[in-house]
Design a protein around this motif. Structure first.
Motif, PDB file in Angstrom:
ATOM      1  N   LEU A 157       0.837  -1.195   0.000  1.00  0.00           N
ATOM      2  CA  LEU A 157       0.000   0.000   0.000  1.00  0.00           C
ATOM      3  C   LEU A 157       0.875   1.248   0.000  1.00  0.00           C
ATOM      4  N   SER A 187      -2.081  -2.309  -4.304  1.00  0.00           N
ATOM      5  CA  SER A 187      -3.206  -1.375  -4.375  1.00  0.00           C
ATOM      6  C   SER A 187      -3.437  -0.850  -5.787  1.00  0.00           C
ATOM      7  N   THR A 203      -7.639  -3.143  -0.736  1.00  0.00           N
ATOM      8  CA  THR A 203      -6.518  -4.042  -1.013  1.00  0.00           C
ATOM      9  C   THR A 203      -6.212  -4.929   0.187  1.00  0.00           C
TER      10      THR A 203
END
Length: 261
Positions: A157, A187, A203
């Motif tokens: 992320l 992501s 995600t």
């Protein structure tokens, strides 16, 4: 030889099976008890009551709440996160929907424990320009630490990865080289859209549920193939469409029929 299309809906109490004979247009139904904790037992029992030879089946379309139930019951996989420095707590802070607007405490528990959310140096700006190249050595170390802590899945992320995924893609490539399974979510691949919390949380949920759902779909598909099935195995999406299951990794991989948004 007759060809049949099968629809299977797994509920909390019963599993319903609908079989359409494409040759003559006739249809039959079956209702069997849902098996817990492994719902694949009821799924296969229901089909077996209506179809003797799986080679006659051209399509199986499956509706299931297995993922929803795993999330509600918090029975997903132990998951790790590798994120941009300073964004470790996005999953908890969300979008200010806390009891007190300026407070830092709430009653929401993310699916990824804070100790398994690790930060690495990198920074992509909102316009897509890269201020800080991702530290790939730090990424490798984070991945190793998460593995040592028993994580089955990991989510990458990075800030503003929707605008420029270069840093995140480089990190994902490194993690996938060392991760022991296919459960690595990025992501920019899952939801390449603006807003950190929405992209991060979606995600993280994908990573959290992936091992559970892939195992479930894998057992189903293996049993169908062993019975002679060589058609399409498809999963109903929440938007009303369906998507095919990858025969290699037993994961939904592409939209096959669009439904209403």
């Amino acid at each position: 030889m007759s060809k049949r299309m099968i629809g299977v809906d797994v509920g909390g109490t019963f599993t319903d099976v609908f079989v359409l004979n494409e040759t003559d247009g006739t249809a039959t139904v079956a209702k069997v008890p849902t098996t817990r904790p492994d719902q694949s037992g009821g799924f296969l029992d229901g089909i077996g009551r209506e179809v003797d030879d799986f080679s006659e089946v051209s399509v199986v379309v499956h509706g299931t709440t297995a993922g929803t139930n795993a999330l509600l019951e918090r029975k997903g996989a132990k998951t790790g996160v590798i994120c941009t420095e300073g964004l470790r707590d996005v999953l908890e802070m969300r979008r200010r929907d806390r009891p007190r607007t300026w407070g830092l405490r709430g009653d929401f528990d993310p699916v990824v424990d804070r100790r398994n959310r690790l930060e690495v140096p990198e920074r992509t700006l909102a316009d897509g320009s890269i201020r800080t190249q991702v530290d790939l050595d730090a990424v490798r170390a984070a991945a190793k630490r998460l593995q040592d802590d028993g994580c089955e899945a990991v989510a990458i992320l990075f800030a503003n990865a929707y605008a420029n995924p270069a840093n995140e893609a480089a990190a994902v490539s490194v993690v996938r080289e060392v991760w022991p399974n296919a459960h690595v979510s990025a992501s920019h691949e899952i939801l390449p859209e603006i807003r950190e919390f929405e992209r991060f949380s979606t995600t993280a949920l994908n990573a959290y549920l992936q091992p559970e759902i892939s195992g479930y779909l894998g057992r189903l598909e293996s049993a169908l193939r062993d019975g002679g099935f060589d058609g399409e195995f498809m999963i109903v999406q929440s938007n009303g469409g369906v998507m095919a299951v990858d025969t290699a990794c037993q994961l939904p991989v592409r939209t096959a029929l669009s439904g209403p948004a």
